[in-house]
Write a protein that holds these residues in place. Sequence first.
Motif, short mmCIF file in Angstrom:
data_model
loop_
_atom_site.label_atom_id
_atom_site.label_comp_id
_atom_site.label_asym_id
_atom_site.label_seq_id
_atom_site.Cartn_x
_atom_site.Cartn_y
_atom_site.Cartn_z
N GLY A 76 0.86 -1.19 0.00
CA GLY A 76 0.00 0.00 0.00
C GLY A 76 0.89 1.24 0.00
O GLY A 76 2.12 1.14 -0.19
N PRO A 77 0.30 2.41 0.20
CA PRO A 77 1.09 3.65 0.15
C PRO A 77 2.29 3.63 1.11
O PRO A 77 3.37 4.10 0.75
CB PRO A 77 0.10 4.73 0.58
N TRP A 118 -8.30 -0.89 -4.31
CA TRP A 118 -9.62 -1.01 -4.92
C TRP A 118 -10.47 0.18 -4.48
O TRP A 118 -10.82 0.29 -3.31
CB TRP A 118 -10.25 -2.34 -4.48
N GLY A 119 -10.76 1.08 -5.42
CA GLY A 119 -11.53 2.28 -5.07
C GLY A 119 -10.63 3.38 -4.55
O GLY A 119 -9.43 3.19 -4.35
N SER A 120 -11.21 4.56 -4.35
CA SER A 120 -10.39 5.74 -4.08
C SER A 120 -9.74 5.72 -2.70
O SER A 120 -8.61 6.12 -2.54
CB SER A 120 -11.23 7.01 -4.24
N GLN A 157 -6.96 9.96 -5.93
CA GLN A 157 -7.39 8.63 -5.54
C GLN A 157 -6.19 7.79 -5.11
O GLN A 157 -5.14 7.85 -5.73
CB GLN A 157 -8.10 7.91 -6.70
N GLN A 158 -6.39 6.98 -4.08
CA GLN A 158 -5.30 6.14 -3.60
C GLN A 158 -4.74 5.25 -4.71
O GLN A 158 -3.55 4.97 -4.76
CB GLN A 158 -5.77 5.30 -2.41
N TYR A 159 -5.62 4.83 -5.65
CA TYR A 159 -5.11 3.94 -6.70
C TYR A 159 -4.12 4.67 -7.62
O TYR A 159 -3.12 4.09 -8.04
CB TYR A 159 -6.22 3.25 -7.49
N GLU A 217 -0.87 5.03 -5.51
CA GLU A 217 -0.08 3.79 -5.46
C GLU A 217 0.56 3.50 -6.81
O GLU A 217 1.69 3.00 -6.87
CB GLU A 217 -0.96 2.62 -5.01
N LYS A 218 -0.17 3.82 -7.88
CA LYS A 218 0.38 3.57 -9.22
C LYS A 218 1.68 4.37 -9.42
O LYS A 218 2.67 3.84 -9.93
CB LYS A 218 -0.66 3.94 -10.28
N TYR A 219 1.69 5.63 -8.98
CA TYR A 219 2.91 6.43 -9.11
C TYR A 219 4.05 5.86 -8.27
O TYR A 219 5.22 5.91 -8.66
CB TYR A 219 2.65 7.89 -8.73
N LEU A 220 3.70 5.32 -7.10
CA LEU A 220 4.73 4.70 -6.27
C LEU A 220 5.28 3.45 -6.94
O LEU A 220 6.49 3.21 -6.94
CB LEU A 220 4.17 4.36 -4.87
#
Lengths: 535, 67
Positions: free
Chosen positions: A34-35, A62-64, A125-127, A130-133
């Motif tokens: 996760g983040p 999954w989701g924001s 959004q958290q997704y 996380e994608k950038y991470l």
Amino acid sequence: MSRIFETPLYPYKRSADQDAPAPVRHPVVVVGAGPIGLAAAIDLAQHNVPVVVLDENDKVSWGSRAICFAKRPLEILDRLGCGQPMVEKGVTWNTGKVFFDERQVYAFDLLPEDGHKRPAFINLQQYHFEKYLVDRVFELQAEGKAIEIRGGSKVAGVETRDDGVRLTVETPDGPYTVDADWLIACDGAGSPIRAMMGLDFVGRVFEDNFLIADVIMEAEFPTERWFWFDPPFNRGQSALLHKQPDGVWRIDLQLGWDIDKEKEKKPENVIPRLKAMLGEDAKFELEWVSIYTFQCRRMEKFRHGHVIFAGDAAHQVSPFGARGANSGLQDTDNLVWKLKLVMDGMAPESLLDSYDVERIHGADENILNSSRSTDFITPKSEISTIFRNAVLDLSERYDFARPLVNSGRLSVPCTYDGSPLNGPDCDTMPKRTRPGAPAVDAPLGDGTWLIDRLGDEFQVVTIDADAPDSLCEAGICATRLPLSASDSPALRDRYLGDAPSAVYLMRPDQHVAARWENFDEAAVRAAINTATGRA
Amino acid sequence: MSELVTTANIARPDDFYARLLAAHEGLTKAESDAFNARLILILANQVGDMAVLEQALQAAADSDGPA
């Protein structure tokens, strides 16, 4: 089109560890991609510490989920090399509106202070976050750093030892065993690692349910945070509307305690609620719906020998105030440099106890603030409802009541007052940059930002003061960052105050360790030892 | 630090008391409770000083029954 949170980003691949004759030993294993786990891993890799991240999943959130990222975490993300795409993608907002019953009672401006590179907040959004991470992880891999994410890898067993841990990892190919000198558990509020170790997680349960929905719509609503107390479309409860990138709107509706969660989550029940809020004619599409409850609690200690907990695994707060992911990012920011020094034999293991001291201080501050917000938003007694409504009624006419309205006290970084790592202070200088405080950004005369000139090692920042270019104390070096306040009023205001000059010792996490008016070699050496647990 | 005034400080106590009751006249219990809450918040803001407010809260708690 498949959505970002439905696409496997790090699908399970068989690892060489699974075919090794004996368990392979890694310096650091992070559990949870996760983040917080990803930020920890990136930070370690940037410090040249090999790291393996284990996650039972292979996708982003999954989701924001967490959507509001504050300035200090964005600065940390800049240090981790992924702040820029987040800020570019994110929605920056400054205005909030508060509604009570059928009327708007007031609007506020966050009034962010000028002279900071990063905004007070972005919504993302958290997704995406996380994608950038994950992108950054792949970038570091391409640079040859030893950082690896193993998807489809669920930790099913933890055996703690004096000098590390042994993990049993379940995969689609069956289980294998792996050893680690250090384990960082970032496996969320329900932390399986914490449960397997039989550790406490106590605090206050809030008996309430919130429906969160991500709605895609072309809407007239401005980029503002709208918060409703007791609105006609959700009587006796609260509601929140917040804008995210890509035309996605985040809606939170308080539902109360005694509800049927599965029933409330069904689109045929969600859509009428949203229509009541957005208008009968509003055209929208539901991207994601979830119902959550929350608790405010923390572990008694975050460090248990060679297992260290961070983020929601260590502490959980109510969502009001954006203090979850934001505080978790500050956990690993605090931890990684200390762990690196301990692993390199440059600091005693006891330095890690200061992670507990400093981040428990942060967690308690966050729990206090978010509990207070929750008590305001969801009054638990008749009299607290009466006072809450009195505050809202008064706030419409009278300015004095507005600071009492609490729809979430938005995350600000914690100052580690009283930390054993703090060195001398200088009382002619501004309080906000005292030892323990995070660096306060300022524009410099040459057009750069102070925050970009700070790194992830010890630094001696001099403002109109002399000092050697670098100083090494028993293997720990601090390089000088020479600055002048003559061309930066903000630097003068934030770091000098009434002092004619200043010397700041900055920690690798960009918090102030100590400060003086002039450079004194013996004092700086002593402060480096204090800040690394060697005093 | 300021101190909570616990000696008589209202010039015409009967007038104030009558005014307080009059303000509640015709209100339901719920309306009166809401009125009182607003009044407390307005007066608390007038005081401002947290130390005095603490003393006021304590004085109110202490006066619940015989001295």
